[in-house]
Design an enzyme around this catalytic site. Structure first.
Site, PDB file in Angstrom:
ATOM      1  CB  SER A   1      -0.936   0.017   1.200  1.00  0.00           C
ATOM      2  OG  SER A   1      -2.025  -0.830   0.951  1.00  0.00           O
TER       3      SER A   1
ATOM      4  CE  LYS B   1      -4.306   1.012  -1.129  1.00  0.00           C
ATOM      5  NZ  LYS B   1      -3.692  -0.284  -0.986  1.00  0.00           N
TER       6      LYS B   1
ATOM      7  CE1 TYR C   1      -4.431  -1.155  -4.720  1.00  0.00           C
ATOM      8  CE2 TYR C   1      -5.055  -3.455  -4.968  1.00  0.00           C
ATOM      9  CZ  TYR C   1      -4.737  -2.379  -4.163  1.00  0.00           C
ATOM     10  OH  TYR C   1      -4.726  -2.527  -2.795  1.00  0.00           O
TER      11      TYR C   1
ATOM     12  CE1 TYR D   1      -4.650   1.528   3.991  1.00  0.00           C
ATOM     13  CE2 TYR D   1      -3.023   0.465   5.383  1.00  0.00           C
ATOM     14  CZ  TYR D   1      -3.461   0.840   4.139  1.00  0.00           C
ATOM     15  OH  TYR D   1      -2.720   0.552   3.052  1.00  0.00           O
TER      16      TYR D   1
ATOM     17  CB  VAL E   1      -0.119  -6.063   3.904  1.00  0.00           C
ATOM     18  CG1 VAL E   1      -1.346  -5.451   4.545  1.00  0.00           C
ATOM     19  CG2 VAL E   1      -0.289  -6.199   2.405  1.00  0.00           C
TER      20      VAL E   1
HETATM   21  O1  DON Z   1      -4.771  -5.011  -2.037  1.00  0.00           O
HETATM   22  C1  DON Z   1      -4.233  -5.400  -1.012  1.00  0.00           C
HETATM   23  O2  DON Z   1      -4.871  -5.839  -0.056  1.00  0.00           O
HETATM   24  C2  DON Z   1      -2.736  -5.265  -0.905  1.00  0.00           C
HETATM   25  N1  DON Z   1      -2.149  -5.356  -2.198  1.00  0.00           N
HETATM   26  C3  DON Z   1      -2.321  -3.958  -0.294  1.00  0.00           C
HETATM   27  C4  DON Z   1      -2.897  -3.732   1.094  1.00  0.00           C
HETATM   28  C5  DON Z   1      -1.982  -3.041   2.029  1.00  0.00           C
HETATM   29  O3  DON Z   1      -0.798  -2.971   1.872  1.00  0.00           O
HETATM   30  C6  DON Z   1      -2.603  -2.522   3.259  1.00  0.00           C
HETATM   31  N2  DON Z   1      -1.570  -2.066   4.155  1.00  0.00           N
HETATM   32  N3  DON Z   1      -1.422  -2.038   5.274  1.00  0.00           N
END
Ligand code: DON
Length: 309
Positions: A61, A64, A186, A238, A256
């Site tokens: 993320s 983003k 994405y 978040y 993540v």
């Molecule tokens: O779409 C997803 O769930 C992951 N590619 C990215 C989510 C993420 O990194 C949330 N972070 N804490």
């Protein structure tokens, strides 16, 4: 600085048992939860590193923020913020509920739904992933940054929740392209491999108002940097963004994959990494490393006041 980094490593290590690697993307379950590292890129060009700073992990993320930069550069303010808002949600990063109960437009670009909508703004008939990779390499100052094919395939195969959001948004005419194309972009953006040094340098670009810390070249326009850092403060971790703001007080973005990238205005970029996550999807080790460094180096945006947390 070196002694603070070593002490931060030891402090954070004592919390690692509280984390667990992400398993909803099967490839991420292979992460080693004992790994822990950090890097600082200071405004004077000095670089400090500790622990597993060199270990590559997927940006997840943290991408983003770069997706938002690219979308604002390519599609402009009006287009991007007609697709996505700027308000924190207080919900998990992969929540779908607000698309139905609050408004069809995702609340901000730092949650999954918002990033998918933002990514769709980058398409416009071009090879958007190449543009993203080119920008990421320039921000991080490393031309060998590349896609982790295994994680990309794993995400694409397992990403049914993201797929649901994308189709829901397409049904509300919120995407600039087909849902599957937005999702593919994405997933690729999330699956780029970086290390803490790369992210610390990117944090320094943001801290220096968009300038390349080595060449002085303006990599990102100032108005875009300001938007990105503001959203990092309000939405970067978040539904833990409030806690992070209080305890750490650095504009930051988590992923993540276990990374957190931070940007200390005019002073430094700082990044930490450890694959074990808390219940909200933020790295336990990285959170505590940044907490220690913020306290001991006075990095909180309200550093003048006494710290009791
Ligand atoms: O779409 C997803 O769930 C992951 N590619 C990215 C989510 C993420 O990194 C949330 N972070 N804490």
């Amino acid at each position: 600085m070196e002694s603070h980094l070593s002490a931060a490593l030891e402090y954070a290590r004592s919390f690692l048992h509280e984390g667990a690697v992400a398993t909803y993307i099967p490839e991420l379950a292979k992460g080693d939860p004992t790994q822990l590292g950090a890097a600082i890129y200071a405004a004077d060009g000095e670089i400090y590193r500790v622990g597993d700073w060199q270990q590559e992990f997927t940006i997840q993320s943290i991408s983003k923020t770069i997706t938002l930069i690219l979308a604002l550069q390519l599609a402009g303010y009006r287009k991007v913020f007609s697709k996505v808002g700027v308000e924190p949600t207080g919900d998990p990063f992969n929540s779908i509920v607000r698309l139905e109960t609050t408004a069809p437009r995702p609340l901000n670009p730092m949650i999954n739904a918002g990033a998918i909508a933002t990514a769709s703004c980058c398409m416009g008939g071009r090879d958007a992933f190449s543009e993203f990779l080119k920008l990421t390499r320039r921000l991080c100052g490393r031309s060998s940054i590349s896609l982790n094919e295994e994680v990309y395939r794993s995400e694409k195969q397992a990403g049914m929740r993201n797929r649901s959001m994308a189709y829901l948004m397409q049904s509300d005419n919120l995407l600039e392209c087909d849902a599957e194309d937005a999702l593919d972009l994405y997933f690729r953006m999330c699956s780029v491999n970086v290390n803490t040094m790369d992210l610390a340098r990117y944090g320094m670009v943001l801290a220096g108002n968009g300038k390349d810390p080595e060449t002085g070249e303006q990599l990102v326009e100032g108005w875009i940097v300001r938007i990105v850092k503001t959203l990092m403060v309000t939405c970067g971790l978040y539904d833990a963004s409030g806690e992070f703001a209080m305890k750490v007080g650095i504009p930051a973005k988590s992923g993540v994959g276990g990374g957190i990238m931070g940007s200390v205005e005019r002073k430094m970029g700082v990044a930490a990494f450890s694959p074990g996550l808390d219940a909200k999807g933020n790295s336990v080790g990285a959170f505590h490393m940044l907490e220690y460094l913020s306290h001991h180096l006075g990095l909180h945006y309200f550093a003048g006041s006494e710290c009791r947390v």
